[in-house]
Enzyme design. Structure first.
Site: not given
Ligand code: ADP
Length: 396
Positions: A8, A89, A178, A239, A382
């Site tokens: 990743n 990823r 996601h 965010r 993941e």
């Protein structure tokens, strides 16, 4: 038995996990931080031992080479030939990729084109792919996309109510993110519930620094809270989530900031950090709220309240819900956030047990046995999804 590495790559970091497949055993994992800056940090763990080194790592190629050298140096593997596949990823697969794909030159070209849609993420993912290819040119590599799982959304969910031409001309639509996590926890939920996923209506709450909610019907994503970018939806660590778009020119006018600067505020200085005024990290917020800090309490309420409303909205979208899933750093660990999110939802058949809700970081049901709607905590994974996709694509 084969060894698969999941990568990743971010703009200044690279996370990895080395798996023994098909057992799905993690042989080693680690993180390289501050790539391109002075005093980069390399951390790798094997069996419960952690090895850490601070040095200057100028770019991702050096980072990958260092990682591979360490794997043999620390006797984690005897030879690089043992690595049979690499999984990367990749944040944005646009409308081109609705599943993971074996990386070819053509795929890399498509990813470069997609960087227009994800300028903060895809370029770093591509650098990671190229650096691994340079070091292990004969090892097959697979791209696993954050957006792919949401490609099943119907047009009525993904389309913004904007001039239709914008979608056709510029690709302006909801993509969602996601996806790998939502997919993983929804599959695990079906296993835990002992029911075929085709029969289930699930709402998955991935609550980490970034947070998104997904409505998953019959195993397919039919709606999700993030949008064209990962800025949309619920409030997050830094965010804003959804705001009135007319606020952007208004803030520009009031503060003299440019559009890019306002966007920076929405991405990096809003959410729990913006409301609390002191931290984006939920643990800090919880600690201060417990001491009676009103702004910390407010940040918690704003965070939980948006998620709570998505649960109502997505239940309506699916004409009901069979289970709610909590995952990622906050979803897996914070009983306080889960309690606030679930508060008052008994009217729709959600009866949760405060004692069971104390669970942290483990798979568990937190509903009362008689609850028509089940509530599950499922640690996401993941990386294992990436490793599985690598195995299935390289053995085809
Ligand atoms: P990322 O999106 O960066 O992968 P994570 O899934 O690691 O994020 O989640 C990070 C968030 O999880 C932070 O807000 C952190 O405070 C929160 N978190 C992690 N552990 C705990 C815990 N034990 N209790 C409460 N919150 C936690």
């Amino acid at each position: 038995m084969s060894k698969i590495i999941a990568i990743n790559a971010g703009s200044s970091s690279l996370k990895f996990q080395l798996f023994e497949m098909p057992e799905e055993r993690v042989i080693s994992k680690g993180l390289i931080e501050r790539i391109g800056l002075a005093n980069s940090i390399f951390t790798i763990s094997v069996n419960d031992e952690k090895y850490k080194e601070v040095m200057d790592i100028p770019n991702h190629e050096v980072a990958v080479k260092l990682l591979l050298d360490k794997l043999t140096e620390l006797n984690i593997i005897q030879s690089l030939n043992e690595i049979e596949g690499i999984g990367h990823r990749v944040v944005h697969g646009g409308e081109i990729f609705n599943d993971s794909v074996l990386i070819t030159e053509e795929v890399v070209e498509q990813l470069i084109k997609l960087s227009d849609l994800a300028p903060l993420h895809n370029p770093a993912n591509i650098i990671g792919i190229q650096a691994c290819h340079a070091a292990l040119p004969n090892v097959p590599a697979v791209a696993v996309f954050d957006t792919a799982f949401h490609q099943t959304m119907p047009e009525s969910s993904f389309l913004y109510s904007l001039p239709y031409d914008y979608y056709k001309k510029y690709g302006i639509r909801k993509y969602g993110f996601h996806g790998t996590s939502h997919k993983y926890v929804s599959r695990r939920a079906a296993e835990m519930l002992g029911r075929p996923i085709e029969q289930l209506r699930l709402i998955s709450c991935h609550l980490g620094n970034g947070a998104s909610i997904a409505a998953i019907e019959g195993g397919k994503s039919i709606d999700t809270s993030m949008g064209f970018t990962p800025l949309a939806g619920v409030a997050m660590g830094t965010r804003s989530g959804n705001i009135d778009p007319a606020l952007i020119p208004f803030i520009m006018d009031k503060t003299g900031k440019t559009a890019d600067e306002v966007l920076d505020v929405l991405n990096k200085k809003s959410g729990m950090l913006g409301v609390s005024g002191f931290s984006s990290d939920l643990r800090d917020i919880e600690q201060e709220a417990a001491k009676g800090n009103n702004r910390a309490e407010l940040a918690l309420e704003v965070f939980a309240n948006r998620i709570h409303k998505y649960i109502g909205s997505y239940s309506a979208r699916m004409s009901g819900v069979d289970a709610i899933i909590f995952t990622a750093g906050i979803g897996e660990n914070s009983d306080l956030v889960r309690a606030k999110v679930l508060h008052g939802l008994e009217f729709m058949g959600i009866y949760w047990d405060p004692a069971l809700n104390k669970i942290r970081g483990k798979e568990a049901f937190i509903n009362y046995p008689h609850s028509p709607v089940k509530v599950l905590v499922i640690p996401t994974n993941e990386e294992v999804m990436i490793a599985r996709d690598v195995v299935s694509l390289i053995t085809k």
